[in-house]
Write a protein that holds these residues in place. Sequence first.
Motif, PDB file in Angstrom:
ATOM      1  N   LEU A 174       0.670  -1.226  -0.112  1.00  9.90           N
ATOM      2  CA  LEU A 174      -0.012   0.037  -0.110  1.00  9.90           C
ATOM      3  C   LEU A 174       0.908   1.077  -0.016  1.00  9.90           C
ATOM      4  CD1 LEU A 174      -2.461  -0.791   2.840  1.00  9.90           C
ATOM      5  CD2 LEU A 174      -3.027  -0.727   0.459  1.00  9.90           C
ATOM      6  N   VAL A 175       0.396   2.284  -0.515  1.00 11.57           N
ATOM      7  CA  VAL A 175       1.274   3.391  -0.776  1.00 11.57           C
ATOM      8  C   VAL A 175       0.037   4.467  -0.042  1.00 11.57           C
ATOM      9  CG1 VAL A 175       2.409   5.219  -1.581  1.00 11.57           C
ATOM     10  CG2 VAL A 175       3.072   2.883  -2.151  1.00 11.57           C
ATOM     11  N   ILE A 176       0.280   5.257   0.748  1.00 13.35           N
ATOM     12  CA  ILE A 176      -0.400   6.631   1.187  1.00 13.35           C
ATOM     13  C   ILE A 176       0.139   7.758   1.177  1.00 13.35           C
ATOM     14  CG2 ILE A 176      -1.673   5.006   2.974  1.00 13.35           C
ATOM     15  CD1 ILE A 176      -0.075   6.697   5.151  1.00 13.35           C
ATOM     16  N   ASN A 177      -0.610   8.760   0.852  1.00 13.80           N
ATOM     17  CA  ASN A 177      -0.021  10.210   0.786  1.00 13.80           C
ATOM     18  C   ASN A 177      -0.107  10.925   1.850  1.00 13.80           C
ATOM     19  OD1 ASN A 177       0.776  12.716   0.163  1.00 13.80           O
ATOM     20  ND2 ASN A 177      -0.767  13.255  -1.628  1.00 13.80           N
ATOM     21  N   LYS A 178       0.681  10.859   3.051  1.00  9.87           N
ATOM     22  CA  LYS A 178       0.606  11.333   4.252  1.00  9.87           C
ATOM     23  C   LYS A 178       0.657  12.981   4.408  1.00  9.87           C
ATOM     24  CE  LYS A 178       4.179  12.040   7.096  1.00  9.87           C
ATOM     25  NZ  LYS A 178       3.469  13.268   7.866  1.00  9.87           N
ATOM     26  N   PRO A 179      -0.175  13.329   4.831  1.00 10.04           N
ATOM     27  CA  PRO A 179      -0.374  14.754   5.105  1.00 10.04           C
ATOM     28  C   PRO A 179       0.407  15.431   5.829  1.00 10.04           C
ATOM     29  CG  PRO A 179      -2.185  13.850   6.425  1.00 10.04           C
ATOM     30  CD  PRO A 179      -1.446  12.732   5.661  1.00 10.04           C
ATOM     31  N   PRO A 180       0.963  16.751   5.835  1.00  7.00           N
ATOM     32  CA  PRO A 180       1.816  17.132   7.074  1.00  7.00           C
ATOM     33  C   PRO A 180       1.143  17.390   8.231  1.00  7.00           C
ATOM     34  CG  PRO A 180       0.881  19.050   5.530  1.00  7.00           C
ATOM     35  CD  PRO A 180       0.498  17.380   4.706  1.00  7.00           C
ATOM     36  N   GLY A 181       1.886  17.338   9.215  1.00  3.18           N
ATOM     37  CA  GLY A 181       1.192  17.286  10.613  1.00  3.18           C
ATOM     38  C   GLY A 181       0.784  15.985  11.283  1.00  3.18           C
ATOM     39  N   LEU A 182       0.962  14.934  10.479  1.00  6.07           N
ATOM     40  CA  LEU A 182       0.457  13.557  10.966  1.00  6.07           C
ATOM     41  C   LEU A 182       1.920  12.949  11.108  1.00  6.07           C
ATOM     42  CD1 LEU A 182      -1.703  11.460  11.724  1.00  6.07           C
ATOM     43  CD2 LEU A 182      -1.465  10.961   9.305  1.00  6.07           C
ATOM     44  N   ALA A 183       2.300  12.531  12.344  1.00  2.00           N
ATOM     45  CA  ALA A 183       3.379  11.520  12.681  1.00  2.00           C
ATOM     46  C   ALA A 183       3.167  10.235  12.154  1.00  2.00           C
ATOM     47  CB  ALA A 183       3.661  11.711  14.262  1.00  2.00           C
ATOM     48  N   ASP A 239       6.170   2.168  -8.583  1.00  2.71           N
ATOM     49  CA  ASP A 239       6.673   3.675  -8.776  1.00  2.71           C
ATOM     50  C   ASP A 239       5.282   4.492  -8.695  1.00  2.71           C
ATOM     51  OD1 ASP A 239       7.187   6.150  -9.972  1.00  2.71           O
ATOM     52  OD2 ASP A 239       8.289   5.163 -11.544  1.00  2.71           O
ATOM     53  N   VAL A 240       5.188   5.284  -7.506  1.00  2.55           N
ATOM     54  CA  VAL A 240       4.092   5.980  -7.311  1.00  2.55           C
ATOM     55  C   VAL A 240       4.526   7.500  -6.906  1.00  2.55           C
ATOM     56  CG1 VAL A 240       2.419   6.014  -5.578  1.00  2.55           C
ATOM     57  CG2 VAL A 240       3.150   3.755  -6.095  1.00  2.55           C
ATOM     58  N   THR A 241       3.582   8.370  -7.564  1.00  3.33           N
ATOM     59  CA  THR A 241       3.879   9.742  -7.185  1.00  3.33           C
ATOM     60  C   THR A 241       2.601  10.414  -6.231  1.00  3.33           C
ATOM     61  OG1 THR A 241       4.649  10.003  -9.159  1.00  3.33           O
ATOM     62  CG2 THR A 241       3.911  12.059  -8.222  1.00  3.33           C
ATOM     63  N   ALA A 242       2.931  11.322  -5.417  1.00  2.00           N
ATOM     64  CA  ALA A 242       1.900  11.573  -4.321  1.00  2.00           C
ATOM     65  C   ALA A 242       1.911  13.320  -4.580  1.00  2.00           C
ATOM     66  CB  ALA A 242       2.413  11.745  -2.971  1.00  2.00           C
ATOM     67  N   HIS A 278       9.364   2.502   6.374  1.00  2.00           N
ATOM     68  CA  HIS A 278      10.140   3.439   6.467  1.00  2.00           C
ATOM     69  C   HIS A 278       9.294   4.694   7.138  1.00  2.00           C
ATOM     70  CE1 HIS A 278       8.597   5.963   2.775  1.00  2.00           C
ATOM     71  NE2 HIS A 278       8.161   4.844   2.737  1.00  2.00           N
ATOM     72  N   ARG A 279       9.978   5.879   7.200  1.00  2.00           N
ATOM     73  CA  ARG A 279       9.234   6.832   8.010  1.00  2.00           C
ATOM     74  C   ARG A 279       9.347   8.208   7.334  1.00  2.00           C
ATOM     75  NH1 ARG A 279      11.050   7.224  14.214  1.00  2.00           N
ATOM     76  NH2 ARG A 279       9.581   8.929  13.853  1.00  2.00           N
ATOM     77  N   LEU A 280       8.461   9.021   7.582  1.00  2.00           N
ATOM     78  CA  LEU A 280       8.498  10.450   6.945  1.00  2.00           C
ATOM     79  C   LEU A 280       8.462  11.386   8.378  1.00  2.00           C
ATOM     80  CD1 LEU A 280       6.088  10.655   3.834  1.00  2.00           C
ATOM     81  CD2 LEU A 280       8.624  10.623   4.032  1.00  2.00           C
ATOM     82  N   ASP A 281       8.998  12.582   8.461  1.00  2.00           N
ATOM     83  CA  ASP A 281       9.087  13.239   9.521  1.00  2.00           C
ATOM     84  C   ASP A 281       7.428  13.979   9.731  1.00  2.00           C
ATOM     85  OD1 ASP A 281      11.629  13.188   9.986  1.00  2.00           O
ATOM     86  OD2 ASP A 281      12.055  14.940   8.966  1.00  2.00           O
ATOM     87  N   LEU A 320       4.326   7.363   1.409  1.00  2.00           N
ATOM     88  CA  LEU A 320       4.759   6.502   2.648  1.00  2.00           C
ATOM     89  C   LEU A 320       4.346   4.838   2.321  1.00  2.00           C
ATOM     90  CD1 LEU A 320       6.067   6.525   5.364  1.00  2.00           C
ATOM     91  CD2 LEU A 320       3.588   6.809   6.418  1.00  2.00           C
ATOM     92  N   LEU A 321       5.231   4.274   2.290  1.00  2.00           N
ATOM     93  CA  LEU A 321       5.071   2.677   1.672  1.00  2.00           C
ATOM     94  C   LEU A 321       4.920   1.885   2.880  1.00  2.00           C
ATOM     95  CD1 LEU A 321       5.153   0.684  -0.586  1.00  2.00           C
ATOM     96  CD2 LEU A 321       7.905   0.491  -0.181  1.00  2.00           C
ATOM     97  N   LEU A 322       3.860   0.874   2.661  1.00  2.43           N
ATOM     98  CA  LEU A 322       3.577  -0.008   3.788  1.00  2.43           C
ATOM     99  C   LEU A 322       3.259  -1.482   3.025  1.00  2.43           C
ATOM    100  CD1 LEU A 322       0.365   2.123   5.086  1.00  2.43           C
ATOM    101  CD2 LEU A 322       2.623   2.084   6.107  1.00  2.43           C
TER     102      LEU A 322
END
Length: 360
Positions: A102-111, A295-298, A141-144, A151-153
Amino acid sequence: MNEVRQFTVAADDDGIRLDRWFKRHLPEATFNVVSRWARTGQLRVDGARAAPGDRIEAGQVIRVPPAEPEKPARKKSSRPPLSPEQTEFIQSLVIHRDAQALVINKPPGLATQGGTKTHEHVDALLDGIQFDLETRPKLVHRLDKDTSGVLLLARTARAAAYFAKHFSGRSARKVYWALVIGVPEIDDGVIDLPLAKQPGTGGEKMHVDEEEGLPSRSRYRVIERAGNRAAWVELQPHTGRTHQLRVHMAAIGHPIVGDGKYGGQDAFLTGGISRKMHLHARRIRIDHPDGGKLDVTASLPSHFAESLDTLGFEEAQGDAMPQDDAAPPETREQKKARARAHAKTVRKERRGERRKRSKN
């Protein structure tokens, strides 16, 4: 259970060690117990005696002795069920889904994960995107918290191990977009500066440390510039240190817009530009467990897109930039610096070994 048990190896477990299979499927059977079963001939694969380190294949039958009496275990804390709103929210972030990933597009402000005073995070919401599987996805992996984007799951244990191997081997390619203060003198460059945790910050902040830092390398390329005020850059981390891109850009005098942690007050623009951090994981490319490439683009968060528009940039310019992974050739000075950094790392390791020997 007082009877011998038999299990057929599933496709997701093809090629793993037998002790790893027990850890996944029969965690109550400790390594010591499995080793004892192997020594006494009670543990068999397709009728033959087996050892914990043997590799197993899909379709093989594992013979397992009767379960041993269970010891009282501490009660595990259960996660509270997600509300319909939480489930709808996490599902709305999914931009790619297949049998393994799964790939999600993580919004800013969400840990990405929880921590001190952090209760809302991606990891707490993963039950909402199990979909047709019985197990929840796994973070690889992680994003700040303030960084947005891909964000890959992993959806299976096999995929988690596969992706982890590719991340540790640096074969995964991540492309970030950022707005930075000012314009770098070189349009296409490599930042090669060792990073370490900054003392006195509890590990919450990194800094450049030529003596004790770990080798860290990032590539940047200028996509477009707004006079001398700001630049839109593409970033590719060639190592995976904490806050690497943020520290590297600040270290060369061009902090990421909105990153007050590393740029201080100089990291903010006036003229209607958002004070949120402008760092976005735009794209990820990685080998897929079932073959081929993932290959995924957000898409950009609203504040980043609005800032591009305010500065007169067009989003299509960024995607039109060549996406090659090769960094520019190292200069002689960069090669010397890399050699010095490696030598320092070796000396540090040797000092540690000598200390250990002297204590013993």
